[in-house]
Write an enzyme that holds these catalytic residues in place. Sequence first.
Site, PDB file in Angstrom:
ATOM      1  N   SER A 161     -42.200  -6.323  -6.848  1.00 50.42           N
ATOM      2  CA  SER A 161     -43.306  -6.809  -6.451  1.00 50.42           C
ATOM      3  C   SER A 161     -44.653  -5.772  -7.135  1.00 50.42           C
ATOM      4  O   SER A 161     -45.656  -6.217  -7.348  1.00 50.42           O
ATOM      5  CB  SER A 161     -43.603  -7.356  -5.312  1.00 50.42           C
ATOM      6  OG  SER A 161     -43.230  -6.275  -4.332  1.00 50.42           O
ATOM      7  N   HIS A 189     -41.509 -13.293  -7.371  1.00 48.92           N
ATOM      8  CA  HIS A 189     -42.289 -13.241  -8.654  1.00 48.92           C
ATOM      9  C   HIS A 189     -41.645 -13.782  -9.880  1.00 48.92           C
ATOM     10  O   HIS A 189     -42.466 -13.833 -10.997  1.00 48.92           O
ATOM     11  CB  HIS A 189     -42.876 -11.700  -8.785  1.00 48.92           C
ATOM     12  CG  HIS A 189     -43.569 -11.201  -7.645  1.00 48.92           C
ATOM     13  ND1 HIS A 189     -44.898 -11.434  -7.441  1.00 48.92           N
ATOM     14  CD2 HIS A 189     -43.069 -10.573  -6.556  1.00 48.92           C
ATOM     15  CE1 HIS A 189     -45.229 -10.736  -6.253  1.00 48.92           C
ATOM     16  NE2 HIS A 189     -44.236 -10.347  -5.742  1.00 48.92           N
ATOM     17  N   LYS A 221     -46.725 -17.862  -4.304  1.00 48.55           N
ATOM     18  CA  LYS A 221     -46.973 -17.121  -5.415  1.00 48.55           C
ATOM     19  C   LYS A 221     -47.068 -18.374  -6.593  1.00 48.55           C
ATOM     20  O   LYS A 221     -48.098 -18.863  -6.410  1.00 48.55           O
ATOM     21  CB  LYS A 221     -45.991 -16.005  -5.911  1.00 48.55           C
ATOM     22  CG  LYS A 221     -46.521 -14.888  -4.813  1.00 48.55           C
ATOM     23  CD  LYS A 221     -45.429 -14.052  -4.395  1.00 48.55           C
ATOM     24  CE  LYS A 221     -45.841 -12.998  -3.296  1.00 48.55           C
ATOM     25  NZ  LYS A 221     -44.996 -12.511  -2.591  1.00 48.55           N
TER      26      LYS A 221
END
Length: 371
Positions: A161, A189, A221
Amino acid sequence: MNQLFALKSQGLYRSRRIIDDETVVNFCSNDYLGLAKNETVVMAFKNAVDIYGVGSGSAHLICGHSKAHHLLEEELAEFTQRERALLFSTGYMANVGTINALAGKGDYVFEDKLNHASLLDGGLSSGATFKRYSHADVTRLEQLLNNSSGQKLVVTDGVFSMDGDVAPLLKLVNLTQKNSALLMVDDAHGFGVLGKTGGGLIEQLNLNANDVPILMGTLGKAFGTFGAFIAGSETLIETLIQTARTYIYTTALPPAIAEATRASLKIIIQETWRREKLQSLITQFKTGAAQLNLPLMPSDSPIQPMLIGDSFHATKMSEQLLEAGFLVSAIRPPTVPKNKARLRITFSASHKSEDVSRLLETLHKLHTLEN
Ligand SMILES: *Cc1c(COP(=O)(O)O)cnc(C)c1O
């Protein structure tokens, strides 16, 4: 009080900024596909609020588990090609709860040193023997696995991250299978961004549920909403429902969030142009930065860190960028190692190519001034 003073004098004091997206270009959000404000996703949310109201009213095991949650879980299971998926209210809770449910006294948990804080906290609080290996160091991990007996759980970020690089997943799969260890991957991610249909690092590398039995994703996200999930076998999910304390003892996320996420999942799968546009912006940035000699860290993901080193300096550059109209966050210890403060620049399919050009110009100007 001394603690606060110490943080200030080291340039590590954190403060919150009230974000006004209207006047600046945001280069620090994790909304990689631009779905947080997508019209279809927003409409799905509004319509669901009319049906379900705002709050879920309860934990999943009491009376908070709605049809919206259930359908989303089924769709996430299909998306990840696992038997089942289980929603958690946040990614932090999914990680802490899952590791604690699967490992305890007498067991071993192995983690990459650069794993997300929630994974590290899960390992620390589990009661298992907790070992961290240096970033991506599979040789070291192999030694650690060889020197331990009992149940072993290996845990890694998929895309890291704060660095944006990816875990050596093929090697980790091989190593865990050879050592009868369980592998858990947090692809917060990777989902939405990597893989042909946005299935993340696992899809990109063509890995199946035997290779990665415990797969975690977040919804805050690329999905643009909120919450998280664990995907895996029937047995894994039932184990979590029965024993994961961060699942059992907390309010279910709002059903309207689940409905909004169902809409964003469809877009993630169908609208491949978002991934393509994102990739072209990343390529534009990396090519430009290389020409300007900007100290980027090695990453192909939408997380493009520019290494600054000193914490004060990183904060100052972030402030100067804001004056120039760009929101870029300075990431400092303890989120990253000492002397590794950086600007964490993230890209989104909602950016324009001109935004990237202007950002490059500004970074070049500030970098030249400082050196
Ligand atoms: C953001 C993030 C989490 C935490 O997810 P939240 O839903 O924000 O609590 C966990 N792991 C990684 C790698 C993350 O980036």
